[in-house]
Write an enzyme that holds these catalytic residues in place. Structure first.
Site, short mmCIF file in Angstrom:
data_model
loop_
_atom_site.label_atom_id
_atom_site.label_comp_id
_atom_site.label_asym_id
_atom_site.label_seq_id
_atom_site.Cartn_x
_atom_site.Cartn_y
_atom_site.Cartn_z
N GLU A 128 -9.68 -9.91 -7.73
CA GLU A 128 -8.43 -8.93 -7.64
C GLU A 128 -7.39 -9.10 -8.52
O GLU A 128 -6.87 -7.90 -9.10
CB GLU A 128 -7.98 -9.13 -6.28
N ASN A 147 -2.06 0.29 6.59
CA ASN A 147 -1.55 -0.97 7.09
C ASN A 147 -0.71 -1.91 6.12
O ASN A 147 -0.61 -2.97 6.22
CB ASN A 147 -2.76 -1.88 7.78
N TYR A 202 -12.80 -1.31 -3.99
CA TYR A 202 -13.10 -1.58 -2.38
C TYR A 202 -14.51 -1.50 -2.13
O TYR A 202 -14.93 -1.20 -1.26
CB TYR A 202 -12.23 -0.45 -1.47
N HIS A 209 -2.18 -5.20 1.37
CA HIS A 209 -3.71 -6.01 1.11
C HIS A 209 -3.48 -7.40 1.01
O HIS A 209 -2.39 -7.83 0.60
CB HIS A 209 -4.40 -5.43 0.03
N LYS A 246 0.64 -1.34 0.03
CA LYS A 246 -0.01 -0.03 -0.03
C LYS A 246 0.84 1.32 -0.02
O LYS A 246 2.20 1.24 0.16
CB LYS A 246 -1.06 0.05 1.17
P1 IDP Z 1 -8.16 -6.60 5.61
O1 IDP Z 1 -7.32 -5.69 4.73
O2 IDP Z 1 -7.47 -6.95 6.78
O3 IDP Z 1 -8.66 -7.75 4.94
P2 IDP Z 1 -10.81 -5.27 5.75
O4 IDP Z 1 -11.71 -5.14 6.85
O5 IDP Z 1 -11.00 -5.91 4.61
O6 IDP Z 1 -9.28 -5.48 6.44
O7 IDP Z 1 -10.66 -3.64 5.49
C1 IDP Z 1 -10.04 -3.32 4.32
C2 IDP Z 1 -9.10 -2.11 4.36
O8 IDP Z 1 -9.76 -0.99 5.19
C3 IDP Z 1 -7.83 -2.24 5.68
O9 IDP Z 1 -7.03 -3.09 5.23
C4 IDP Z 1 -7.49 -0.86 6.13
O10 IDP Z 1 -6.75 -0.21 5.02
C5 IDP Z 1 -8.96 -0.24 5.96
N1 IDP Z 1 -9.57 -0.17 7.27
C6 IDP Z 1 -10.17 -1.37 7.73
N2 IDP Z 1 -10.65 -1.00 9.09
C7 IDP Z 1 -10.66 0.30 9.10
C8 IDP Z 1 -10.81 1.42 10.31
O11 IDP Z 1 -11.46 0.91 11.01
N3 IDP Z 1 -10.32 2.58 9.96
C9 IDP Z 1 -9.58 2.91 8.92
N4 IDP Z 1 -9.57 2.15 7.92
C10 IDP Z 1 -9.89 1.06 8.02
MG MG Z 2 -10.38 -7.48 3.58
#
Ligand code: IDP
Ligand code: MG
Length: 139
Positions: free
Chosen positions: A128, A114, A51, A117, A11
């Site tokens: 994807e 984070n 997304y 992905h 990312k």
């Molecule tokens: P994942 O990437 O671990 O599968 P998901 O729940 O699918 O997590 O969420 C997609 C992406 O959305 C996350 O990787 C992160 O970048 C963002 N995200 C998830 N939860 C939050 C939040 O509570 N605040 C801000 N961004 C979030």
């Molecule tokens: Mg996810």
């Protein structure tokens, strides 16, 4: 039966922080083969489409802005049990909750920014991968 391919992105936060090489080394050490890879930048439209499943979540706008804020590295990875093993390698969404040594524990800034992905199912891994790569770009 579990499939053998997953999809990942390094990312914008991790690209900007200079962690491409470190993250690819972790992926390599964990036994994944790189099937396809490119550095690119998502438009807000493309990030929104990628997304779209999170459209109703409160962080959707923030996520789309972040994912289109700078270049990313997209890749398709191959290994037995790829989706589950890659999720284990990257760790929990929130780096504060990610297991020590995981890519997110090492390189993520926070729950939004984070570092990486990882697809959550074989079906989404295929969708994807096709979002980014043509047949001629997959090896
Ligand atoms: P994942 O990437 O671990 O599968 P998901 O729940 O699918 O997590 O969420 C997609 C992406 O959305 C996350 O990787 C992160 O970048 C963002 N995200 C998830 N939860 C939050 C939040 O509570 N605040 C801000 N961004 C979030
Ligand atoms: Mg996810």
């Amino acid at each position: 039966m579990s499939g053998n391919r997953t999809f990942t992105m390094i990312k914008p936060d991790a690209v900007q922080s200079g962690h491409i090489g470190n993250i690819l080394a972790k992926i390599n050490e964990a036994g994944f083969r790189i099937v396809a890879m490119k550095m690119t930048k998502l438009s807000t439209e493309k990030a929104g489409a990628f997304y779209a499943v999170h459209k109703e979540r409160p962080f959707y706008g923030e996520l789309v802005d972040f994912m289109s804020s700078g270049p990313i590295v997209a890749a398709i990875l191959e290994k037995d049990n790829a989706v589950e093993d890659f999720r284990t390698l990257i760790g929990a969404t929130d780096p504060a909750k990610a297991a020590p040594g995981t890519i997110r524990a090492l390189y993520a800034r926070n729950v939004g920014e984070n570092a990486v992905h990882g697809s959550d199912s074989d079906e989404n891994a295929a969708i994807e991968g096709l979002f980014f790569f043509s047949e001629l770009e997959r090896f």
